[in-house]
Write a protein that holds these residues in place. Structure first.
Motif, short mmCIF file in Angstrom:
data_model
loop_
_atom_site.label_atom_id
_atom_site.label_comp_id
_atom_site.label_asym_id
_atom_site.label_seq_id
_atom_site.Cartn_x
_atom_site.Cartn_y
_atom_site.Cartn_z
N ALA A 137 -38.50 35.65 2.87
CA ALA A 137 -37.97 36.90 2.51
C ALA A 137 -37.42 36.87 1.10
O ALA A 137 -37.74 37.68 0.21
N ILE A 138 -36.55 36.05 0.88
CA ILE A 138 -35.83 36.03 -0.55
C ILE A 138 -37.14 35.53 -1.67
O ILE A 138 -37.09 36.16 -2.51
N THR A 139 -37.84 34.62 -1.30
CA THR A 139 -38.56 34.28 -2.51
C THR A 139 -39.65 35.39 -2.74
O THR A 139 -40.04 35.38 -3.82
N THR A 140 -40.02 36.22 -1.53
CA THR A 140 -41.07 37.37 -1.92
C THR A 140 -40.51 38.43 -2.43
O THR A 140 -40.53 39.07 -3.67
N TRP A 141 -39.23 38.86 -2.11
CA TRP A 141 -38.53 39.87 -2.95
C TRP A 141 -37.83 39.49 -4.12
O TRP A 141 -37.41 40.60 -4.74
N ALA B 145 -45.67 33.61 1.61
CA ALA B 145 -44.16 33.37 2.00
C ALA B 145 -43.58 33.93 3.07
O ALA B 145 -42.84 33.82 3.97
N MET B 146 -43.51 35.33 2.74
CA MET B 146 -42.79 36.34 3.45
C MET B 146 -43.47 36.40 4.87
O MET B 146 -42.77 36.60 5.87
N ARG B 147 -44.96 36.35 5.03
CA ARG B 147 -45.59 36.60 6.07
C ARG B 147 -45.53 35.10 7.19
O ARG B 147 -45.04 35.39 8.29
N THR B 148 -45.21 34.31 6.37
CA THR B 148 -45.09 32.89 7.03
C THR B 148 -43.53 33.00 7.79
O THR B 148 -43.23 32.56 8.92
N GLY B 149 -42.50 33.52 7.09
CA GLY B 149 -41.28 33.58 7.62
C GLY B 149 -41.10 34.75 8.82
O GLY B 149 -40.57 34.37 9.63
#
Length: 484
Positions: free
Chosen positions: A171-175, A314-318
């Motif tokens: 989430a943090i990496t995506t946002w 990355a977000m979808r994986t999280g």
């Protein structure tokens, strides 16, 4: 805690000692600190590709962003436990928390891979101070039902935090950017520091002699464990039978043998030899090592599979790991209720068998896998099983440990957690890499399958060990053991 006599092989219910209840404020601070420590085991997983591109790291170097942290935290936990026993637990806890927070901020400002790896190593050393002092504060502050509830929550944090770290990192990496996966520790750590200074009571302690810290023992065990983890992590690149691997294993064996020799001769050994006779602690630590290795290694391989094979962001994986984290929570609740009726070893063995079955199911995922049909059932089963294991291990391992040894016992238990995490990533990724490079589509498909079969085998072996070696009585009944 009182002894609970058994009749016809079954423990008898006993009454809890009624007394004033202790405030949960200290537990809240300790759990907040431990969440930071555990999250940082896996929070970088989903951000690794982004960090690699930003800092121009080669594919083989990315694992050291995880391993540097685990090497130093796992290697330093015994010394951290000794320090928390000899000095003020409050002071050691707040010092470790402050260093961890500062190292987290520095990690976010790293401009090269070397700087980030060094900062991660300092984070690990800080965690080696923070974790045993936090756990020993819990075990020396609470008693009876409160203590068991606190230790159950501690176990839940240990398992849930690893899975939640993948979601938080994605989430943090995506946002925002990868730097914020480290910077977010800053405000949380500062709040915990402020609250901790207010709610943790000051202790009176005498200044120990330098020999009481057993520096030779600390140096040899840290060097030995760090060399072992480094060598295992390198097998994915150089192979199990390369000269480099064989030399590393030999050096590690020599250093660990030197540690055992030093401990036998030391006037104040880092880990008193008689503690090895406390069956609940030793068996619990061994099971902790195995289940944490499976958990962290599976998260590592599944993250690669989702992003490399299925093309997840990355977000979808999280987000894909969210049901996994929820299943771990359910597993801890189930185990907590079962502790009143079933022995800890039966609960742990059942959880591990569930983990083994779920790992086999995950290993059948094809190249065109669908998340809901091919991954979700296995992830849910594995999470449920892991949650069922962590609670009985956490509750029984610390039963009967006197206050004077709470720190070193906590350090021993959490060494199993940290070293298990490092070994899990190293061993399962090495097994997976025998099927091909995890950086390629085909290699990730076949490697994921082979690695999960390896995880199932390990889970089966640990299940048998748990059934044979863990306490045969309920947690409450086993709480009367004492360390002599």
């Amino acid at each position: 805690m009182s002894h609970a006599p058994a009749h016809h092989g079954q423990p008898v219910e006993h009454q809890e000692d009624e007394g004033p209840r202790t405030s949960w404020a200290l537990l809240g601070v300790a759990l907040a600190a431990q969440i930071l420590v555990v999250l940082d085991i896996s929070v970088v997983n989903t951000a690794l590709p982004t960090i690699g591109r930003s800092l121009h790291l080669a594919g083989g170097d990315l694992q050291w962003l995880v391993t540097a942290y685990l090497m130093m935290s796992g290697g330093g936990l015994l010394l951290g436990g000794r320090i928390s026993d000899l000095l003020s637990r409050r002071g050691v806890f707040l010092t470790g928390l402050g260093l961890f927070t500062a190292a987290s901020l520095v990690s976010g400002f790293a401009e090269t891979g070397t700087q980030l790896v060094v900062a991660r190593a300092i984070q690990g050393l800080s965690a080696a101070l923070l974790t045993p002092s936090a756990l020993s504060l819990i075990t020396t502050t609470y008693a009876g039902a409160q203590r068991r509830a606190a230790l159950a929550l501690w176990g839940a944090v240990g398992s849930l935090g690893v899975a939640a770290g993948v979601l938080v990192g994605g989430a943090i990496t995506t946002w925002s950017s990868w730097q914020f996966i480290f910077w977010v520790n800053g405000p949380v750590g500062l709040v915990a520091l402020v609250v901790g200074r207010r709610v943790i009571a000051r202790e009176t302690s005498t200044r120990p002699a330098r020999s009481a810290f057993d520096i030779p023992g600390a140096v040899t065990v840290i060097a030995g464990l760090a060399t072992l983890v480094y060598t295992l992590g390198d097998t994915a690149t150089h192979g199990w039978w390369s000269v480099r691997t064989l030399v590393g294993m030999s050096v590690s064996a020599v250093l660990l043998a030197a540690f055992l020799t030093v401990e036998q001769r030391a006037a104040r050994p880092l880990f008193p030899p008689h503690v090895w006779k406390l069956r609940s602690l030793v068996s619990g630590t061994a099971v902790m090592l195995g289940v944490t290795g499976i958990l962290v290694g599976t998260v590592f391989l599944a993250s690669i599979f989702m992003q490399t094979v299925l093309g997840f962001s990355a977000m979808r994986t999280g987000v894909a790991f969210l049901p996994f984290a929820l299943a771990i929570t359910v597993g801890t609740v189930v185990a907590r209720h079962l502790l009143a009726h079933v022995t800890p070893r039966v609960i742990a063995a059942a959880g591990l068998l569930l983990v083994a079955g779920a790992a086999v199911l995950l290993s059948t995922a094809p190249a065109d896998a669908h998340y809901a049909a091919d991954l979700l059932p296995g992830l849910m089963g594995l999470g449920l099983g892991v949650g069922m294991v962590f609670v009985p291990v956490s509750v029984t391992s610390m039963a009967g440990i006197p206050d004077s040894h709470a720190g070193v016992a906590s350090g021993f238990l959490m060494t199993g957690h940290e070293i298990g995490a490092a070994l899990g990533v190293a061993v399962l990724s090495a097994v997976a890499s025998t099927a091909g490079s995890l950086a390629t589509h085909d290699g990730a498909v076949h490697g994921f399958s082979r690695g999960l079969v390896g995880a199932a085998v390990i889970a089966g072996v640990v299940a048998v060990f748990a059934l044979v070696r863990m306490p045969a009585t309920r947690a409450a009944a086993g709480a009367g053991m004492h360390l002599h």
